[in-house]
Design an enzyme around this catalytic site. Sequence first.
Site, short mmCIF file in Angstrom:
data_model
loop_
_atom_site.label_atom_id
_atom_site.label_comp_id
_atom_site.label_asym_id
_atom_site.label_seq_id
_atom_site.Cartn_x
_atom_site.Cartn_y
_atom_site.Cartn_z
N GLY A 1 1.01 -1.55 -0.34
CA GLY A 1 0.32 0.29 0.08
C GLY A 1 0.58 1.64 0.20
N LYS B 1 3.34 4.61 -1.50
CA LYS B 1 3.15 4.83 -2.47
C LYS B 1 5.01 4.91 -2.71
CE LYS B 1 -0.80 8.15 -2.84
NZ LYS B 1 -1.67 8.71 -2.67
N LEU C 1 16.57 9.69 -6.14
CA LEU C 1 17.87 10.22 -5.88
C LEU C 1 18.63 8.85 -5.59
CD1 LEU C 1 19.91 12.62 -6.37
CD2 LEU C 1 20.10 12.97 -4.44
N TRP D 1 25.26 5.75 -4.52
CA TRP D 1 26.24 5.05 -5.33
C TRP D 1 27.33 6.24 -5.94
CZ3 TRP D 1 27.59 1.83 -9.52
CH2 TRP D 1 29.21 0.98 -9.66
N ASP E 1 18.12 6.64 -2.94
CA ASP E 1 17.77 5.25 -2.51
C ASP E 1 19.67 4.86 -1.95
OD1 ASP E 1 17.89 2.56 -3.66
OD2 ASP E 1 20.18 3.40 -4.33
N TYR F 1 27.50 1.51 -0.04
CA TYR F 1 28.06 3.17 -0.73
C TYR F 1 28.87 4.25 0.44
CZ TYR F 1 24.21 1.65 -3.81
OH TYR F 1 23.52 1.41 -4.72
N LYS G 1 20.32 -0.93 1.96
CA LYS G 1 20.44 -2.21 1.58
C LYS G 1 21.39 -3.54 2.29
CE LYS G 1 20.37 -0.45 -3.10
NZ LYS G 1 20.80 0.96 -2.98
N HIS H 1 21.44 -6.75 -1.74
CA HIS H 1 22.04 -6.58 -2.00
C HIS H 1 22.47 -7.22 -2.88
CE1 HIS H 1 24.34 -2.13 -2.89
NE2 HIS H 1 23.94 -3.15 -3.67
N ASN I 1 19.65 -7.15 -7.76
CA ASN I 1 20.44 -8.05 -8.31
C ASN I 1 19.96 -10.01 -7.87
OD1 ASN I 1 22.15 -6.04 -9.75
ND2 ASN I 1 22.91 -5.96 -6.86
N LEU J 1 21.11 5.56 -16.77
CA LEU J 1 21.54 6.63 -17.66
C LEU J 1 23.31 5.94 -18.02
CD1 LEU J 1 21.30 10.27 -15.55
CD2 LEU J 1 20.10 8.68 -16.94
N ASN K 1 16.60 15.72 -14.19
CA ASN K 1 15.88 14.55 -13.83
C ASN K 1 15.01 13.70 -13.37
OD1 ASN K 1 18.76 13.47 -15.14
ND2 ASN K 1 19.97 12.65 -13.44
N1 LIG Z 1 21.41 -2.66 -6.68
C1 LIG Z 1 22.46 -2.20 -6.74
O1 LIG Z 1 23.38 -3.18 -7.40
C2 LIG Z 1 22.68 -1.52 -7.91
C3 LIG Z 1 24.07 -1.37 -8.41
C4 LIG Z 1 24.51 0.61 -9.41
C5 LIG Z 1 23.45 1.25 -9.28
N2 LIG Z 1 22.69 1.07 -8.28
C6 LIG Z 1 21.61 2.39 -7.54
O2 LIG Z 1 21.13 3.19 -8.69
C7 LIG Z 1 22.18 4.61 -8.38
C8 LIG Z 1 22.14 5.02 -10.61
O3 LIG Z 1 22.88 4.42 -10.60
P1 LIG Z 1 24.25 4.67 -11.23
O4 LIG Z 1 25.11 5.76 -10.05
O5 LIG Z 1 25.26 3.27 -11.43
O6 LIG Z 1 24.35 5.57 -12.34
P2 LIG Z 1 23.05 6.21 -13.30
O7 LIG Z 1 22.66 6.79 -12.33
O8 LIG Z 1 22.95 5.77 -14.32
O9 LIG Z 1 24.74 7.70 -13.97
C9 LIG Z 1 25.32 8.75 -12.82
C10 LIG Z 1 26.29 9.17 -13.68
O10 LIG Z 1 25.15 10.11 -14.98
C11 LIG Z 1 25.80 11.76 -14.51
N3 LIG Z 1 24.05 12.05 -14.42
C12 LIG Z 1 23.13 12.50 -14.14
N4 LIG Z 1 22.39 12.48 -14.13
C13 LIG Z 1 22.78 13.08 -15.88
C14 LIG Z 1 22.14 14.08 -16.70
N5 LIG Z 1 20.93 14.29 -16.22
N6 LIG Z 1 22.94 13.84 -17.91
C15 LIG Z 1 24.19 14.01 -17.94
N7 LIG Z 1 24.83 12.96 -16.95
C16 LIG Z 1 23.89 13.34 -16.23
C17 LIG Z 1 26.30 11.85 -13.09
O11 LIG Z 1 27.27 12.87 -13.03
P3 LIG Z 1 27.20 13.84 -11.73
O12 LIG Z 1 27.15 13.61 -10.81
O13 LIG Z 1 28.87 14.01 -11.59
O14 LIG Z 1 25.99 14.54 -12.05
C18 LIG Z 1 26.95 9.96 -12.95
O15 LIG Z 1 28.70 10.45 -13.67
C19 LIG Z 1 22.98 4.14 -7.62
O16 LIG Z 1 23.60 5.67 -7.47
C20 LIG Z 1 22.54 3.66 -7.07
O17 LIG Z 1 22.00 4.38 -6.00
C21 LIG Z 1 22.61 0.01 -7.84
#
Ligand SMILES: NC(=O)c1ccc[n+]([C@@H]2O[C@H](COP(=O)([O-])OP(=O)(O)OC[C@H]3O[C@@H](n4cnc5c(N)ncnc54)[C@H](OP(=O)(O)O)[C@@H]3O)[C@@H](O)[C@H]2O)c1
Length: 327
Positions: free
Chosen positions: A13, A15, A21, A24, A47, A52, A82, A115, A165, A215, A275
Site C-alpha cells: 500500500g 506509494k 535520487l 552510489w 536510494d 556506498y 540495502k 543487495h 540483483n 543512464l 532528472n
Molecule cells: N542495487 C545495486 O546493485 C545497484 C547498482 C548500481 C547502482 N545502484 C543505484 O542506482 C543509482 C544509479 O545508478 P548509477 O549511479 O550506477 O548510474 P546512473 O544514474 O546511470 O549514472 C550516474 C552518472 O550520470 C551522470 N548524470 C546524472 N544525471 C545526468 C544528466 N541529466 N545528464 C548527463 N549526465 C548525468 C552523473 O554525473 P554527476 O553525478 O557528476 O552529475 C553520474 O556520472 C546508484 O547511484 C545507486 O543508488 C544500485
Amino acid sequence: MSSTCDFVVLHTGQKMPLIGLGTWKSEPGQVKEAVKYALGAGYRHVDCATVYSNEAEIGEAFQESVGPDKPVKREELFVTSKLWNTKHHPEDVEPALKKSLKDLKLDYLDLYLMHWPHAFERGDTLFPKNPDGMMRFDYIDYKETWKAMEKLVEKGLVKAIGLSNFNSRQIDDILSMAAVKPAVLQVECHPYLAQNELIAHCNKRGLVVMAYSPLGSPDRMWKHPDEPVLLEESGIKKLAEKYGKSPAQILLRWQVQRKVVTIPKSVTPARILQNLQVFDFNLTGEEMDHIGSLNKNWRYIVPMVTVNGKLVARDAGHPFYPFNVPY
Ligand SMILES: NC(=O)c1ccc[n+]([C@@H]2O[C@H](COP(=O)([O-])OP(=O)(O)OC[C@H]3O[C@@H](n4cnc5c(N)ncnc54)[C@H](OP(=O)(O)O)[C@@H]3O)[C@@H](O)[C@H]2O)c1
C-alpha cells in the site's frame, strides 16, 4: 516546469515515487548537499546502501531537511537501503539495519533490499579478499537471510523488504517460502538492458521493478573500453531534440512511462533538477517501442576485481551469482 513526481503503489500500500535520487559514488563531501538540493527540488525518494559508505552524510541532510518542523515530513519521504553481502547471517541482519538507521538518522526505512543473492565472509570488512585478490565468499542460503529480514518488518523497523540483483529463479525461490513477500526488485535496467522478461515476471508476481544505472552509469570504475555509451545513442539524441529535453530525460521518461521506478545518481544541482523534470511530456507508443528495440542485453554493472594481476568478474564463481541465466 513541473517537478511533481508520479508514483507506483507497492503491495504493502506504500506509494513509491517513480524517480528517486541514486547515491552510489556520491562522495561523502558532496552527497549531503546533493540530497538537500534534491529534497528542495521536490525529490521524495532516496536510494542508499551500506556499501556506498556515505549514509552518515545522507543522514545529516535528512536531519536538516526532514521532520515535523522541517520542509519535508518523514511520511512524505521514501528511503531505501540495502543489506550488504557480509551481513547475510541471520544474527547479523538486524544489527546491520540498525547501523544504517543510526547513520541515516531515521527510525525506520521504507524499503530494505538484500543487495545481492550471494554472501561474502562475515565481518566488518566490506570486501574480504584472499592475498591473491580473490573474494572470500560465504555460502549461506539467501532464504535464511530473507527470514531474518522478515522479522524487521514485524518489528516495524522497515515498512517493506525486497531484492536486488536476483534472477527470476531466485525470486521464485524466495516467493516459495516467504511469509512477507518481496515488494520490489532493484536491477540494472536501461534501453541496452531493457529487462522486458524480468519485468513481466515480477509484475505477474506483484513485485515493482526499480531500474538502477538508468543512464548507463558513466562515472563507474571498471569500464569496458569498447562499451556502448547510452547517453550518446543517436535515437535517444534525436528524441531529445524533438522534445527540447536532454538525452538523460528521454531515458528516464521511457522508464517512468512504463511504470518502472528509476534512481538516477547525480551530485550536480542542474542535473538533479532536470532528472525530475520528466513528467511534463509523453513519448508516443512508437517512440517507446523504438527505445525498447535498442536492447542488446548489455550489462554495465559486472563488479570486477584484480586476481593475480588479471581483471576478473568479482562474484562469478559463487553458486548464487545471478547473471548466469537468461533473466
Ligand atoms: N542495487 C545495486 O546493485 C545497484 C547498482 C548500481 C547502482 N545502484 C543505484 O542506482 C543509482 C544509479 O545508478 P548509477 O549511479 O550506477 O548510474 P546512473 O544514474 O546511470 O549514472 C550516474 C552518472 O550520470 C551522470 N548524470 C546524472 N544525471 C545526468 C544528466 N541529466 N545528464 C548527463 N549526465 C548525468 C552523473 O554525473 P554527476 O553525478 O557528476 O552529475 C553520474 O556520472 C546508484 O547511484 C545507486 O543508488 C544500485
